[in-house]
Design a protein around this motif. Sequence first.
Motif, short mmCIF file in Angstrom:
data_model
loop_
_atom_site.label_atom_id
_atom_site.label_comp_id
_atom_site.label_asym_id
_atom_site.label_seq_id
_atom_site.Cartn_x
_atom_site.Cartn_y
_atom_site.Cartn_z
N LEU A 16 -30.04 -7.96 -29.64
CA LEU A 16 -29.87 -7.03 -28.53
C LEU A 16 -29.33 -7.76 -27.30
O LEU A 16 -28.43 -7.27 -26.61
N THR A 17 -29.85 -8.95 -27.03
CA THR A 17 -29.39 -9.74 -25.88
C THR A 17 -27.93 -10.13 -26.05
O THR A 17 -27.13 -9.97 -25.12
N THR A 18 -27.57 -10.62 -27.23
CA THR A 18 -26.18 -11.05 -27.43
C THR A 18 -25.23 -9.86 -27.37
O THR A 18 -24.14 -9.97 -26.82
N ALA A 19 -25.64 -8.72 -27.90
CA ALA A 19 -24.79 -7.52 -27.83
C ALA A 19 -24.59 -7.08 -26.38
O ALA A 19 -23.48 -6.72 -25.98
N ALA A 20 -25.65 -7.14 -25.58
CA ALA A 20 -25.54 -6.76 -24.16
C ALA A 20 -24.59 -7.69 -23.42
O ALA A 20 -23.78 -7.24 -22.61
N ILE A 21 -24.66 -8.97 -23.71
CA ILE A 21 -23.76 -9.95 -23.08
C ILE A 21 -22.32 -9.63 -23.45
O ILE A 21 -21.42 -9.66 -22.60
N GLU A 22 -22.06 -9.32 -24.72
CA GLU A 22 -20.71 -9.02 -25.18
C GLU A 22 -20.15 -7.76 -24.53
O GLU A 22 -19.00 -7.74 -24.06
N VAL A 23 -20.95 -6.70 -24.45
CA VAL A 23 -20.51 -5.44 -23.85
C VAL A 23 -20.23 -5.65 -22.36
O VAL A 23 -19.22 -5.17 -21.83
N ALA A 24 -21.10 -6.39 -21.68
CA ALA A 24 -20.91 -6.63 -20.25
C ALA A 24 -19.62 -7.41 -19.99
O ALA A 24 -18.89 -7.12 -19.04
N ALA A 25 -19.32 -8.39 -20.81
CA ALA A 25 -18.09 -9.17 -20.63
C ALA A 25 -16.86 -8.29 -20.82
O ALA A 25 -15.92 -8.38 -20.03
N ARG A 26 -16.87 -7.46 -21.85
CA ARG A 26 -15.72 -6.56 -22.07
C ARG A 26 -15.55 -5.63 -20.87
O ARG A 26 -14.43 -5.40 -20.42
N ALA A 27 -16.65 -5.12 -20.36
CA ALA A 27 -16.58 -4.20 -19.21
C ALA A 27 -16.01 -4.90 -17.98
O ALA A 27 -15.21 -4.32 -17.24
N ARG A 28 -16.39 -6.14 -17.75
CA ARG A 28 -15.89 -6.89 -16.58
C ARG A 28 -14.41 -7.18 -16.66
O ARG A 28 -13.74 -7.31 -15.65
N HIS A 29 -13.87 -7.31 -17.85
CA HIS A 29 -12.47 -7.70 -18.01
C HIS A 29 -11.51 -6.53 -18.22
O HIS A 29 -10.31 -6.72 -18.29
N ARG A 30 -12.05 -5.33 -18.31
CA ARG A 30 -11.20 -4.17 -18.53
C ARG A 30 -10.30 -3.90 -17.34
O ARG A 30 -10.65 -4.12 -16.21
N ARG A 31 -9.12 -3.39 -17.63
CA ARG A 31 -8.15 -3.04 -16.58
C ARG A 31 -7.87 -1.55 -16.66
O ARG A 31 -8.08 -0.92 -17.68
N LEU A 32 -7.30 -1.02 -15.59
CA LEU A 32 -6.87 0.38 -15.60
C LEU A 32 -5.72 0.53 -16.56
O LEU A 32 -4.86 -0.35 -16.67
N PRO A 33 -5.65 1.67 -17.27
CA PRO A 33 -4.52 1.88 -18.17
C PRO A 33 -3.22 2.01 -17.38
O PRO A 33 -3.22 2.48 -16.25
N ASP A 34 -2.14 1.60 -18.01
CA ASP A 34 -0.82 1.69 -17.36
C ASP A 34 -0.36 3.11 -17.24
O ASP A 34 -0.62 3.98 -17.96
N VAL A 75 -15.31 -16.51 -21.59
CA VAL A 75 -14.04 -17.20 -21.81
C VAL A 75 -13.24 -16.51 -22.93
O VAL A 75 -12.03 -16.31 -22.79
N THR A 76 -13.90 -16.11 -24.00
CA THR A 76 -13.15 -15.48 -25.09
C THR A 76 -12.69 -14.07 -24.73
O THR A 76 -11.69 -13.60 -25.25
N ALA A 77 -13.41 -13.41 -23.82
CA ALA A 77 -13.09 -12.02 -23.47
C ALA A 77 -11.99 -11.90 -22.43
O ALA A 77 -11.54 -10.79 -22.12
N VAL A 78 -11.51 -12.99 -21.91
CA VAL A 78 -10.57 -12.96 -20.79
C VAL A 78 -9.31 -12.16 -21.10
O VAL A 78 -8.76 -11.50 -20.24
N ASP A 79 -8.88 -12.16 -22.36
CA ASP A 79 -7.67 -11.41 -22.70
C ASP A 79 -7.97 -10.10 -23.44
O ASP A 79 -7.07 -9.42 -23.90
N LEU A 80 -9.24 -9.75 -23.54
CA LEU A 80 -9.71 -8.51 -24.18
C LEU A 80 -9.31 -8.38 -25.64
O LEU A 80 -9.39 -7.29 -26.21
N HIS A 81 -8.86 -9.44 -26.25
CA HIS A 81 -8.54 -9.42 -27.68
C HIS A 81 -9.08 -10.70 -28.29
O HIS A 81 -8.64 -11.79 -27.94
N LEU A 82 -10.03 -10.54 -29.18
CA LEU A 82 -10.63 -11.72 -29.81
C LEU A 82 -9.99 -11.96 -31.17
O LEU A 82 -9.94 -11.06 -32.01
N GLU A 83 -9.51 -13.17 -31.35
CA GLU A 83 -8.96 -13.57 -32.64
C GLU A 83 -10.12 -13.83 -33.61
O GLU A 83 -11.25 -14.04 -33.19
#
Length: 136
Positions: A118-136, A91-99
């Motif tokens: 290690l588990t929490t870091a893997a979860i965080e990296v995976a979420a960022r990867a799923r929400h990434r978009r192609l550059p404009d 939910v926090t990663a949806v906009d790729l910018h965490l306040e």
Amino acid sequence: MHAAQDALIHLMILAASSDSAMTEKELARITALIDRLPVFDGFDPERLEEVANACADKLNGPNGLDRVIEDAIAALPEKLQDTAYAVAVEVTAVDLHLEQEELRFLEMLRDSLTLDRLTTAAIEVAARARHRRLPD
């Protein structure tokens, strides 16, 4: 199963509102996760408003944030702790910018769970990867 599902929803709501404003994107992500994840099988979507209101009531009470986190974790079987962290990060990663407030909430949640770093870091990296978009 209602208690565990409600707990996961409470944590997603906290994640979305931790920066004091739940965006449409965050709400849409919460709804999509409820619709898609097997842990929410059998959850009645008509209950979402009731569950959200119960979360808000607790949050507005004494020691609100700590209480919601503690109650949510207490309602979860230990094997769902990684799921709890994953849905909050999602939910926090949806906009790729965490306040700062979102980062602080995730830190509080991490500290309350029995997950290794290690588990929490893997979860965080995976979420960022799923929400990434192609550059404009």
